[in-house]
Design a protein around this motif. Structure first.
Motif, PDB file in Angstrom:
ATOM      1  N   MET A 175      57.253 -37.608 -33.202  1.00 25.38           N
ATOM      2  CA  MET A 175      58.133 -38.652 -32.716  1.00 25.38           C
ATOM      3  C   MET A 175      58.155 -39.811 -33.709  1.00 25.38           C
ATOM      4  O   MET A 175      57.165 -40.092 -34.381  1.00 25.38           O
ATOM      5  N   GLN A 176      59.299 -40.463 -33.784  1.00 29.59           N
ATOM      6  CA  GLN A 176      59.432 -41.588 -34.693  1.00 29.59           C
ATOM      7  C   GLN A 176      60.266 -42.666 -34.000  1.00 29.59           C
ATOM      8  O   GLN A 176      61.449 -42.859 -34.318  1.00 29.59           O
ATOM      9  N   PRO A 177      59.685 -43.374 -33.029  1.00 26.42           N
ATOM     10  CA  PRO A 177      60.463 -44.385 -32.305  1.00 26.42           C
ATOM     11  C   PRO A 177      61.007 -45.496 -33.190  1.00 26.42           C
ATOM     12  O   PRO A 177      62.055 -46.068 -32.901  1.00 26.42           O
ATOM     13  N   GLU A 178      60.296 -45.781 -34.272  1.00 21.65           N
ATOM     14  CA  GLU A 178      60.709 -46.864 -35.170  1.00 21.65           C
ATOM     15  C   GLU A 178      60.723 -46.384 -36.609  1.00 21.65           C
ATOM     16  O   GLU A 178      59.946 -45.501 -36.995  1.00 21.65           O
ATOM     17  N   VAL A 179      61.604 -46.966 -37.393  1.00 20.61           N
ATOM     18  CA  VAL A 179      61.683 -46.685 -38.822  1.00 20.61           C
ATOM     19  C   VAL A 179      61.463 -48.003 -39.557  1.00 20.61           C
ATOM     20  O   VAL A 179      62.208 -48.975 -39.340  1.00 20.61           O
ATOM     21  N   ASN A 180      60.443 -48.042 -40.388  1.00 21.69           N
ATOM     22  CA  ASN A 180      60.123 -49.265 -41.110  1.00 21.69           C
ATOM     23  C   ASN A 180      60.676 -49.196 -42.527  1.00 21.69           C
ATOM     24  O   ASN A 180      60.364 -48.275 -43.288  1.00 21.69           O
TER      25      ASN A 180
ATOM     26  N   LEU B 178      63.529 -50.769 -37.628  1.00 21.60           N
ATOM     27  CA  LEU B 178      64.706 -50.286 -36.900  1.00 21.60           C
ATOM     28  C   LEU B 178      64.278 -49.297 -35.830  1.00 21.60           C
ATOM     29  O   LEU B 178      63.358 -48.495 -36.033  1.00 21.60           O
ATOM     30  N   GLN B 179      64.935 -49.349 -34.691  1.00 22.18           N
ATOM     31  CA  GLN B 179      64.678 -48.397 -33.619  1.00 22.18           C
ATOM     32  C   GLN B 179      65.447 -47.113 -33.905  1.00 22.18           C
ATOM     33  O   GLN B 179      66.649 -47.143 -34.169  1.00 22.18           O
ATOM     34  N   SER B 180      64.764 -45.979 -33.843  1.00 18.77           N
ATOM     35  CA  SER B 180      65.415 -44.712 -34.166  1.00 18.77           C
ATOM     36  C   SER B 180      66.553 -44.404 -33.190  1.00 18.77           C
ATOM     37  O   SER B 180      67.578 -43.842 -33.581  1.00 18.77           O
TER      38      SER B 180
END
Length: 252
Positions: A1-6, A12-14
């Motif tokens: 899972m990758q709820p956020e992308v930095n 950023l919210q995926s």
């Protein structure tokens, strides 16, 4: 899972990324369809922007109404909060905004519905990718199937292996979008939208049987009740469209 992308200092919210990609994809496909109909391609971006703004406003207002006891103490804060977007309010608000746009452009009618049908399926399919990647809780019941999976690092983590229902829905509605696109010039106005009502209603009705939503009436969840109404409305539309036109007898 990758709820956020930095990306450096930016987070950023995926789901938000997939949300934006869905609107962008619908804009590209919608613009192509408008050009096929002899209309300006830019109309697609106008309509989708109207739907985006109307959807956000409707979702926020729906949230405030559902949470009035807490929201009434800070209406402005609740209205502009970054959380609490209610799906049903978003649908109603977005639809009303697009109707107003179409009325202004003189494009209000069955042709608008047919234009929107494959875009609705496409946007839904891409949006469910965001649900899967972020692990936002839209997954299904516990399962021992080979492809069942857990979401330990999702926004709503769960360690039990469950049905990955967002994947089911992305695949199903992606195929629906493709089918509707290929059928776009084969029926009289309104039929394509009626087909979307039936197929999307049935898809959500069936997938809800393996999801974890609560039953509200007749042993069905709220999305299932809405889906039944959609499918029934689409089926009635298709049934009526098959009836021959009854012309009044000629008078001498």
């Amino acid at each position: 899972m990758q709820p956020e992308v930095n990306i450096g200092p930016l987070t950023l919210q995926s789901f938000g990324i997939c949300f934006a990609l869905a609107f962008a994809a619908c804009g590209l496909v919608g613009a192509r369809r408008f050009r096929e109909l002899g209309k300006p391609g830019d109309w697609a971006y106008e309509a989708i922007f109207a739907g985006l703004v109307g959807g956000l406003v409707g979702a926020r207002l729906d949230y405030i109404l559902e949470n009035w006891d807490s929201a009434r103490h800070d209406l402005l804060g609740s209205l502009f909060s970054g959380s609490g977007l209610v799906w049903l309010g978003g649908v109603v608000g977005g639809a009303l905004a697009v109707v107003l746009w179409a009325w202004r452009r003189g494009f209000l009618g069955p042709a608008l519905l047919d234009w929107a049908a494959p875009l609705l399926a496409l946007g839904y399919a891409i949006g469910r990718v965001g649900c899967q990647v972020s692990g936002d809780g839209d997954y299904g019941k516990a399962s021992d199937l080979p492809w069942a999976m857990a979401y330990p690092h999702g926004t709503k983590p769960i360690d039990v292996e469950v049905h990955p229902t967002p994947i089911y829905e992305s695949v199903a509605m992606g195929l629906v979008a493709l089918a509707l696109w290929n059928l776009r010039d084969r029926f009289r106005p309104g039929i394509l939208f009626a087909i979307w009502l039936v197929v999307s209603g049935l898809e959500r009705l069936l997938v809800e049987f393996i999801r974890r939503n609560d039953h509200v009436a007749l042993g069905l969840t709220l999305p299932q009740l809405i889906s039944v109404v959609m499918a029934a409305a689409g089926a009635a539309w298709l049934s009526r469209a098959r009836r021959p036109l009854v012309r009044p007898p000629a008078t001498s």
